[in-house]
Each structure stands twice: as structure tokens, then as C-alpha cells.
Design an enzyme around this catalytic site. Structure first.
Site, PDB file in Angstrom:
ATOM      1  N   HIS A 121      86.577  45.036  51.551  1.00 16.21           N
ATOM      2  CA  HIS A 121      87.005  44.084  50.537  1.00 16.21           C
ATOM      3  C   HIS A 121      85.826  43.396  49.857  1.00 16.21           C
ATOM      4  O   HIS A 121      84.805  43.088  50.468  1.00 16.21           O
ATOM      5  CB  HIS A 121      87.934  43.031  51.153  1.00 16.21           C
ATOM      6  CG  HIS A 121      87.316  42.262  52.278  1.00 16.21           C
ATOM      7  ND1 HIS A 121      86.574  41.121  52.086  1.00 16.21           N
ATOM      8  CD2 HIS A 121      87.330  42.479  53.622  1.00 16.21           C
ATOM      9  CE1 HIS A 121      86.167  40.652  53.256  1.00 16.21           C
ATOM     10  NE2 HIS A 121      86.602  41.456  54.204  1.00 16.21           N
ATOM     11  N   ASP A 122      85.971  43.209  48.547  1.00 12.68           N
ATOM     12  CA  ASP A 122      85.024  42.457  47.720  1.00 12.68           C
ATOM     13  C   ASP A 122      83.669  43.129  47.559  1.00 12.68           C
ATOM     14  O   ASP A 122      82.707  42.483  47.132  1.00 12.68           O
ATOM     15  CB  ASP A 122      84.840  41.032  48.260  1.00 12.68           C
ATOM     16  CG  ASP A 122      86.161  40.295  48.388  1.00 12.68           C
ATOM     17  OD1 ASP A 122      86.756  39.982  47.346  1.00 12.68           O
ATOM     18  OD2 ASP A 122      86.615  40.057  49.532  1.00 12.68           O
ATOM     19  N   GLY A 139      82.357  43.978  54.152  1.00 12.32           N
ATOM     20  CA  GLY A 139      82.831  43.156  53.055  1.00 12.32           C
ATOM     21  C   GLY A 139      81.729  42.456  52.286  1.00 12.32           C
ATOM     22  O   GLY A 139      80.660  42.154  52.821  1.00 12.32           O
TER      23      GLY A 139
END
Length: 264
Positions: A121-122, A139
Site C-alpha cells: 500500500h501507498d 508500504g
């Protein structure tokens, strides 16, 4: 017209361009958008708020847009955004973003991503990168343009990789990797600068000389980071063609936290 295999399950609410090809047994969710000319292989799952641009080639057995591997995630409408002309080989997993950051996992244009790559994520990936098999990003990792990750490279969360940098196979990154730097090891250490890659990308001898000066300041003269930054800033007087390269390096070093540091 759109070529969707009879066994594929494409939600009617998905926005699929008329020129997209979807292979057998692929599942596409209602919040997915796919641009013109993209091909999606067999047995893929594309879900979440995922946007895929034009002329991508997504091979079989990929999972794109699943929720982040983050216990804090509570169903927020975060996104995965993939640009144009990317190649995504088999068994890759790209997760959507998380509300604790920008909420978006982003992949740019013209990237070559090999099998079993994980983007958590991200993560933000630039343009023209190459990720060899089993490269793994935790992440919030940011990857600049033209970066090359060797096979089985593992990147710690929040680490940044500057443009034109490169890792050898099985590298383990705990610190920021500055632009142009080649690294190898567990943990990764700086080995040289990516001079051959720069030549292939059309860097002039003057620009490459400036990159050599940056390498000397960061790694050969036993300077503190502040002293190295001052030395790098002075390179534009000798190498005016390299002003943008020098500013990119200085900007990257400015953004490195003391806790994280750079690969040394």
C-alpha cells in the site's frame, strides 16, 4: 470491440474500453476502469478502486487492487492507479493505498515488472523502471524514474529510491538509495554509480563527470552528509550541463530523514 472471454466475470459497472482484451477466468470488480489497448491475461483478479491506463500488458495470475496488508485498514475507498504501456508479468500483487498516507498506490508509465513482484500500500513507482523477479516493496516506498531492482530485492517501508539507481540481486534496503547509486548486499551498501545505464540513456560526458563527482563526495572523501551536499552543490560551476542532475541529488538528500539515512 472488447474481447472478453466467455468464462471471465466482469462486473457490469466496470468501465472497460472497447479495445480491451480480457482472458479466461479473470474477475474484474465494479470500481475498475481499464484504458484502451490494454490486454489482461487469464486467471487475474482486478478489484477495488483500480484505474489502469492505456496499452498495458497484464499477464496471467495477477492480483491487482486488493485491500492493503494493514490491520488498520477499515474499508476506506483507497485506490490503485496504473499508468500506460506497463508490462506486468505473472503472479504480481499490487495493493490499494491506505488512509494513513495518500490513499493511493501509484505506478507510472513504461515500467517492466517481472513475476512475483509485490507493491504494498501507498507505494509510488515512477516511469521506465525495471523490477526483476520477486522484488518486494513494503508500504510507502517511493521509486524514482529509471530505477532497476535486481531479483529478490527487498525494500523496507518508507524507503525512497532515487532516479537511475540500481540494486543487485538479493539486496536488502533499509535506508534511502540516492539517485544514480548502484548498491548490493544485506543490508545494501553503495558499490558504484550506474554509469553504463546513464550512457545508454544519452547522458553527456559532462553530466557523467558530475555524477562521478557526486559519488566521490558521498562515498570516497569521508565527508559528513552536510559536507557532501555542499561539495555536490559546487559541481555545477565545473559541469553546467549537469545542473538538473545536481539539483535532483540535492533535493533527494534534503528529503532524507536523519533516522533513515542513505545507503553507505
Amino acid at each position: 470491440m472488447t474481447v472478453i472471454h466467455s468464462t471471465a466475470l466482469v462486473d457490469p459497472a466496470a468501465q472497460i474500453d472497447s479495445s480491451v482484451s480480457v482472458g479466461p477466468y479473470t474477475v474484474i470488480g465494479p470500481h475498475v476502469r481499464v484504458g484502451a489497448g490494454t490486454t489482461i491475461g487469464a486467471h487475474c483478479v482486478i478489484e477495488g478502486h483500480t484505474t489502469i491506463g492505456r496499452d498495458n500488458h497484464i499477464f496471467q495470475f495477477n492480483s491487482l487492487g486488493a485491500i492493503p496488508q494493514d490491520k488498520k485498514y477499515a474499508g476506506e475507498p483507497c485506490e490503485l492507479v496504473i499508468g500506460d504501456r506497463n508490462t506486468v508479468r505473472e503472479f504480481c500483487t499490487f495493493n490499494i493505498g491506505s488512509p494513513g498516507d495518500s490513499g493511493v498506490t501509484r505506478v507510472g508509465n513504461d515500467n517492466w515488472i517481472m513475476a512475483y513482484v509485490h507493491l504494498a500500500h501507498d507505494c509510488h513507482v515512477g516511469n521506465h523502471t525495471v523490477f526483476a523477479n520477486n522484488a518486494q516493496l513494503a508500504g510507502h516506498v517511493h521509486v524514482g524514474d529509471w530505477v532497476i531492482l535486481g531479483g529478490f530485492t527487498v525494500v523496507h517501508q518508507f524507503v525512497r529510491l532515487g532516479a537511475h539507481s540500481m540494486t543487485a540481486m538479493c539486496s536488502l534496503l533499509f535506508a534511502d538509495l540516492p539517485p544514480f547509486v548502484m548498491s548490493q548486499g544485506q543490508p545494501a551498501a553503495a558499490r558504484s554509480m550506474n554509469f553504463e545505464g546513464l550512457r545508454r540513456r544519452g547522458f553527456s560526458p559532462d553530466r557523467i563527470a558530475a555524477v562521478k563527482g557526486m559519488h566521490k563526495a558521498l562515498y570516497r572523501e569521508d565527508l559528513t552528509l552536510e559536507q557532501a551536499r555542499a561539495r555536490i552543490a559546487s559541481l555545477t560551476a565545473q559541469h553546467p550541463e549537469a545542473e538538473a542532475d545536481v539539483q535532483m541529488m540535492l533535493g533527494f538528500l534534503e528529503g532524507t530523514s536523519p533516522q533513515r539515512g542513505i545507503v553507505r
